[in-house]
Design an enzyme around this catalytic site. Structure first.
Site, short mmCIF file in Angstrom:
data_model
loop_
_atom_site.label_atom_id
_atom_site.label_comp_id
_atom_site.label_asym_id
_atom_site.label_seq_id
_atom_site.Cartn_x
_atom_site.Cartn_y
_atom_site.Cartn_z
N GLU A 127 -5.00 -0.30 12.06
CA GLU A 127 -3.65 -0.52 12.60
C GLU A 127 -3.21 -1.93 12.25
O GLU A 127 -4.04 -2.74 11.79
CB GLU A 127 -3.65 -0.31 14.12
CG GLU A 127 -4.07 1.09 14.49
CD GLU A 127 -4.17 1.31 16.01
OE1 GLU A 127 -3.81 0.40 16.78
OE2 GLU A 127 -4.61 2.40 16.39
N ASN A 129 -2.69 -4.57 13.92
CA ASN A 129 -3.42 -5.67 14.55
C ASN A 129 -4.92 -5.43 14.67
O ASN A 129 -5.63 -6.22 15.29
CB ASN A 129 -2.83 -5.97 15.93
CG ASN A 129 -1.41 -6.47 15.81
OD1 ASN A 129 -1.11 -7.30 14.95
ND2 ASN A 129 -0.51 -5.93 16.61
N ARG A 268 -12.44 -10.93 -31.72
CA ARG A 268 -11.58 -12.12 -31.71
C ARG A 268 -12.28 -13.30 -32.40
O ARG A 268 -13.41 -13.64 -32.05
CB ARG A 268 -11.27 -12.49 -30.25
CG ARG A 268 -10.55 -13.80 -30.06
CD ARG A 268 -9.11 -13.71 -30.50
NE ARG A 268 -8.37 -14.92 -30.17
CZ ARG A 268 -7.15 -15.17 -30.64
NH1 ARG A 268 -6.54 -14.30 -31.42
NH2 ARG A 268 -6.52 -16.28 -30.30
N GLU A 363 -12.31 -0.60 3.37
CA GLU A 363 -13.49 0.02 4.02
C GLU A 363 -14.51 -1.04 4.45
O GLU A 363 -15.72 -0.87 4.36
CB GLU A 363 -14.13 1.08 3.12
CG GLU A 363 -13.17 2.24 2.94
CD GLU A 363 -13.80 3.50 2.40
OE1 GLU A 363 -14.97 3.74 2.68
OE2 GLU A 363 -13.08 4.25 1.73
C1 LIG Z 1 -5.10 -0.72 -0.56
C2 LIG Z 1 -5.65 -0.48 0.81
C3 LIG Z 1 -5.97 0.80 1.21
C4 LIG Z 1 -6.46 1.05 2.50
N1 LIG Z 1 -6.69 2.34 2.90
C5 LIG Z 1 -7.04 2.57 4.19
C6 LIG Z 1 -7.15 3.92 4.68
O1 LIG Z 1 -6.95 4.90 3.94
N2 LIG Z 1 -7.44 4.10 6.00
C7 LIG Z 1 -7.66 3.06 6.85
O2 LIG Z 1 -7.93 3.30 8.02
N3 LIG Z 1 -7.57 1.77 6.41
C8 LIG Z 1 -7.27 1.51 5.11
N4 LIG Z 1 -7.15 0.20 4.66
C9 LIG Z 1 -7.39 -0.89 5.60
C10 LIG Z 1 -8.65 -1.70 5.31
O3 LIG Z 1 -9.79 -0.95 5.64
C11 LIG Z 1 -8.53 -3.03 6.07
O4 LIG Z 1 -7.56 -3.79 5.38
C12 LIG Z 1 -9.83 -3.78 6.14
O5 LIG Z 1 -10.73 -3.12 6.99
C13 LIG Z 1 -9.63 -5.20 6.66
O6 LIG Z 1 -8.83 -5.25 7.80
P1 LIG Z 1 -7.58 -6.26 7.86
O7 LIG Z 1 -6.82 -6.09 6.62
O8 LIG Z 1 -6.88 -6.04 9.15
O9 LIG Z 1 -8.22 -7.70 7.85
P2 LIG Z 1 -8.76 -8.52 9.12
O10 LIG Z 1 -9.71 -7.69 9.90
O11 LIG Z 1 -7.62 -9.13 9.83
O12 LIG Z 1 -9.59 -9.67 8.39
C14 LIG Z 1 -8.99 -10.87 7.88
C15 LIG Z 1 -10.12 -11.79 7.41
O13 LIG Z 1 -10.95 -12.15 8.53
C16 LIG Z 1 -12.30 -11.80 8.26
N5 LIG Z 1 -12.96 -11.37 9.50
C17 LIG Z 1 -12.49 -10.49 10.43
N6 LIG Z 1 -13.38 -10.33 11.42
C18 LIG Z 1 -14.45 -11.09 11.09
C19 LIG Z 1 -15.72 -11.34 11.70
N7 LIG Z 1 -16.08 -10.75 12.83
N8 LIG Z 1 -16.57 -12.19 11.07
C20 LIG Z 1 -16.22 -12.78 9.91
N9 LIG Z 1 -15.05 -12.58 9.29
C21 LIG Z 1 -14.19 -11.76 9.87
C22 LIG Z 1 -12.22 -10.67 7.25
O14 LIG Z 1 -13.42 -10.55 6.52
C23 LIG Z 1 -11.05 -11.12 6.39
O15 LIG Z 1 -11.49 -12.06 5.45
C24 LIG Z 1 -6.69 -0.05 3.37
C25 LIG Z 1 -6.39 -1.36 2.95
C26 LIG Z 1 -5.88 -1.58 1.70
C27 LIG Z 1 -5.54 -3.00 1.29
#
Ligand SMILES: Cc1cc2nc3c(=O)[nH]c(=O)nc-3n(C[C@H](O)[C@H](O)[C@H](O)COP(=O)(O)OP(=O)(O)OC[C@H]3O[C@@H](n4cnc5c(N)ncnc54)[C@H](O)[C@@H]3O)c2cc1C
Length: 379
Positions: A127, A129, A268, A363
């Site tokens: 989601e 957030n 190249r 993932e």
């Molecule tokens: C192209 C794409 C396709 C996707 N497809 C799907 C899908 O089909 N279904 C689905 O459900 N989701 C999907 N996602 C979501 C994806 O799984 C999430 O983007 C991912 O899990 C990271 O969550 P976030 O983007 O909210 O980052 P955040 O969780 O906000 O993380 C931000 C940063 O903080 C770091 N961080 C967070 N918590 C910690 C911790 N405890 N310790 C250390 N570092 C931490 C992270 O490593 C990252 O560097 C997709 C995302 C993309 C970009």
């Protein structure tokens, strides 16, 4: 572990290579530029068995194992990461969830359509957030008579617009309770279920990523997968397997970038000789080749464990972490080897470079993989 490549693996590799050369390579830059999700292509892939590789034959799938599944994703991703990503999300997440946790009636209802590619699947955990911190999800499901009513929004969902069916994780209990989440199947066209914003992405642009919105969305009680409260544990198990497919996606992109770079380095010429003669370039290629092979070994180990129904949590996190970081490094060095030409859209490495970064995020980010691995080794 047996390193011999089976007949079925060789067949899948050749079939996917031919399919990608014929149906993906000529169109992929056009799809990338316009962010077109080529739904029709996936229907065609379904006819070849690529949309239900792991699904048993009795439910219309190819009934193959993880080695064949990985090979298929690698071959497709060597040509286009977007198509590899969508194929992985469809097979491992949506289809995989129904296959692993659905009852016989649910499997009969949805798996044949998904495995044949007639329907495209989506899987909604993330989601706006709550990404890494998925347990804090806000989407809710409440029981009313013989229906569940869903409210809230899922973000970043692969096939959030074009998916015909989605597995959706929703809160049915207390916030932060790992037994307070359940998994549901929601079909496109259900009143109260609509698509939201489509993301405009850096890479993987032909793989659709969008929001799914639920407003008093009513689904039959029979669309619950497993029991109430089992959704989060189910999702973690699905991600264990899903990470092997993202590792395979990473390996495919890395191999594609490496093969293009190797060829270019031999062709190249600068200072009167091929740039491959310079040790600086040769050492880059050596690092790329070694890291690709190491990724492949970890992926093979994870596949072997999965095929034998053994715990794969640690090894699939290792495979995903190592292969995805390798993929980014290899694609980055690929651009460097191509020099200025690598920075243009006339050569393939700029796309590998853009696509590669998703692999360290989707993932479970690399940081989360390290958490999973460290928990396993410290246990
Ligand atoms: C192209 C794409 C396709 C996707 N497809 C799907 C899908 O089909 N279904 C689905 O459900 N989701 C999907 N996602 C979501 C994806 O799984 C999430 O983007 C991912 O899990 C990271 O969550 P976030 O983007 O909210 O980052 P955040 O969780 O906000 O993380 C931000 C940063 O903080 C770091 N961080 C967070 N918590 C910690 C911790 N405890 N310790 C250390 N570092 C931490 C992270 O490593 C990252 O560097 C997709 C995302 C993309 C970009």
């Amino acid at each position: 572990m047996n390193f011999e490549i089976s007949e079925s693996q060789l067949m899948i590799r050749q079939m996917c290579k031919d399919f990608a050369d014929r149906n993906i390579r000529p169109k992929m830059m056009e799809w990338d530029e316009a962010q077109t999700f080529p739904a029709e292509l996936f229907h065609e892939m379904g006819k070849l068995g690529l949309m239900g590789i792991l699904v048993p034959e009795e439910y219309g799938g190819a009934g193959l194992g993880y080695f064949e599944y990985v090979d298929a994703i690698v071959e497709i991703s060597k040509v286009c990461g977007s198509i590899g990503l969508s194929m992985a999300a469809h097979n491992s997440l949506c289809t995989g969830h129904i296959m692993m946790f659905g009852n016989d009636e649910q499997k009969k209802k949805w798996l044949p359509k998904l495995a044949s590619g007639e329907w495209i699947g989506a899987w909604g955990l993330t989601e706006a957030n709550t990404g890494s911190d998925a347990l804090r999800m806000q989407v809710t499901a409440r029981k009313e008579g013989d229906e569940w009513v869903l409210n809230g929004a899922k973000n970043w969902i692969t096939h959030g617009i074009s998916g015909n069916v989605a597995v959706v994780l929703a809160r049915t209990g207390d916030l932060l309770d790992s037994h307070g989440i359940s998994a549901f199947v929601v079909e496109r066209g259900t009143p109260g279920f609509k698509a939201g914003k489509k993301e405009n992405k850096l890479g993987m642009r032909a793989s659709e990523t969008a929001e799914m919105i639920f407003e008093e969305c009513r689904i039959p009680a029979s669309n619950l997968l497993g029991n109430v409260g089992e959704g989060f544990i189910q999702a973690m198990k699905i991600l264990d397997g899903g990470r092997i497919s993202i590792a395979a996606l990473s390996l495919g992109i890395a191999k594609g970038a490496y093969e293009a770079s190797l060829k270019y380095a031999k062709e190249r010429e600068q200072f009167g000789q091929p740039i491959a003669n310079f040790q600086a370039i040769g050492f880059k290629l050596a690092d790329m080749a070694m890291q690709i092979e190491a990724s492949e070994l970890l992926i093979n180990e994870a596949s072997d464990l999965k095929n034998n129904h053994k715990s794969v949590t640690k090894v699939s996190a290792m495979a995903k972490y190592y292969a995805s970081e390798t993929c980014v490094r290899v694609a980055t060095e690929g651009v460097q080897i191509f020099g200025g030409y690598g920075y243009t859209k006339d050569f393939p490495v700029e796309k590998y470079y853009r696509d590669s970064k998703l692999c360290t995020i989707g993932e479970g980010t690399s940081e989360i993989q390290k958490l999973v691995i460290s928990r396993a080794v410290l246990k």
